[in-house]
Write a protein that holds these residues in place. Sequence first.
Motif: not given
Length: 440
Positions: A152-162
Motif C-alpha cells: 500500500x505504501x508503494x501504491x501511494x508512491x506510484x505516479x498516475x491515477x488512483x
Amino acid sequence: MTDPGSPTDPDTLRARALDALTTARERTALLTTCVDEPDLTAQHSPLMSPLVWDLAHIGNQEELWLLRAVAGRDAMRPEIDGLYDAFEHPRAERPSLPLLPPDEARRYASEVRGRALDVLESTAFRGTPLTEAGFAFGMIAQHEQQHDETMLITHQLRKGPAALTAPDPAPAPPFTGPAEVLVPGGPFTMGTSAEPWALDNERPAHERLVPPFYLDTTPVTNAAYQAFIEDGGYGDERWWTAEGWDHIRSHSIEAPLYWRREQGQWLRRRFGVTEPVPPNEPVLHVCWYEADAYARWAGRRLPTEAEWEKAARHDPVTGRSTRYPWGDADPTPEHANLGQRHLRPAPAGSYPAGASPLGVRQLIGDVWEWTSSDLEPYPGFTAFPYKEYSEVFFGPEHKVLRGGSFAVDPVACRGTFRNWDYPIRRQIFSGFRTARSGAS
C-alpha cells in the motif's frame, strides 16, 4: 483437554489461522490485481520493491515456514530462494533480478497456499515451538499483512491515477475533550508471554517502572502541525537534533511528505488524488526528526516506548495490562481504523469505544506513532524463529513506532506489537503524539 471454542482449542485456533491467512491473501490479491503488469514490475521508488517481488516473496516465506519447517517437505523451487531473501538483495537492486513474472508469481503463491492449507488441516497445534497454538500460521499471516502494508505504501508512491478506492471514515466533529491526560506513575507489565502469536521482540512480559507523565489524548493533527510550519519550525535550528537539522536542510524538507502549498492553501497527494489537507486528521508521513522537532517546539517531547505501552495497556483500576486499550477483545470497526478498510486516518478523537481507561483515543490504528526509544531487546529476549526478524535491527539506528495505522490488519497490531524504522523514513504511515513529564 481444552474446551471447544476456547482460545486454545485446536479447532478454534485452526479456524482463526484460516481466517487470518484468507484475509491476508484477499488483500494481497486486491493490491496486485488493481494495476497492470507494467506497474507490477516497475520500481516506483528505490525505497520499495516492485510489487511483483512482494507477491512472490510472500509465497516463498510461506513455503519456507509452513511447508518446509512445519511439514518437513522438500523445496518446491529452491532456485528462487535467494531472489526473495530480503537480506540478500537490497530493495534498490531487486528490479534487476530475474524475478518471476506476475502470472508465474501468482501461480507459485497460489500453489504454496493450497499446500499450506493442507498442512494447516493436518497439523497438531502442540509439540514444537513453531506449531504450539498455531504460531507458524499466525506468523505467516502477520508477515503477509505486513507486506500488504508495504505494498500500500508503494501504491501511494506510484505516479498516475488512483488504482485503489475505499470509503472514508465516518465524519466526526472536532474533538473537545481534554488535550492531555495524566498517566499515573508506578509499575506495569510490559510485553507479553501469553499472546500466542506475539513475535519475539514482544517477549517476554516483564515489569517496568514508569514515572507519572502527561500524554496527548489524540494524535497531533494536521492543523496543529501546520502551526509549527507557519511559525517557521522548519527554519529554526533550535527545535532539531543535529542529525535532523542536517537531514532536512540537505533534502530541502519543508513539510510532510506529499504536501505542497498552492495559493495559500496546503494540498496533499493521496493515492493519486490531490486534495486539501484535512485539518482534523492526524498528521501523516512525517519522519522521527520532524515529530521530535514539533514536540520540542510545543514545549513537550515524544513519549518513550514504555510510556506509550503503559498508556495503551495498563488499567489503573485493576492493575492489569490488557491486550488493547479497551480490554482484551479483538478489534472491531467500532474500536479502531485498521485493515485498509479506509485509506486515510479518521478524524482525531474518533472511536470512543477504543479509548483507554484514562480516555486516550486512537492508540490503535490510524497512524503509526513515533516514540523516543531506540529498538532494544527486552530482558530475557530470545530470537525466534530466526534472528533476522528482530535481533539484527536492535540498536540506536532504529526508532520504535507503536499502535499501527489504517493500513495494518488486526492480526499484526496489538498493544504489545513493536514496529521500527530509520528516523529519516517518511513514506510509512507515520504520525505521533506528544508527552510531558508530570508529578504524581
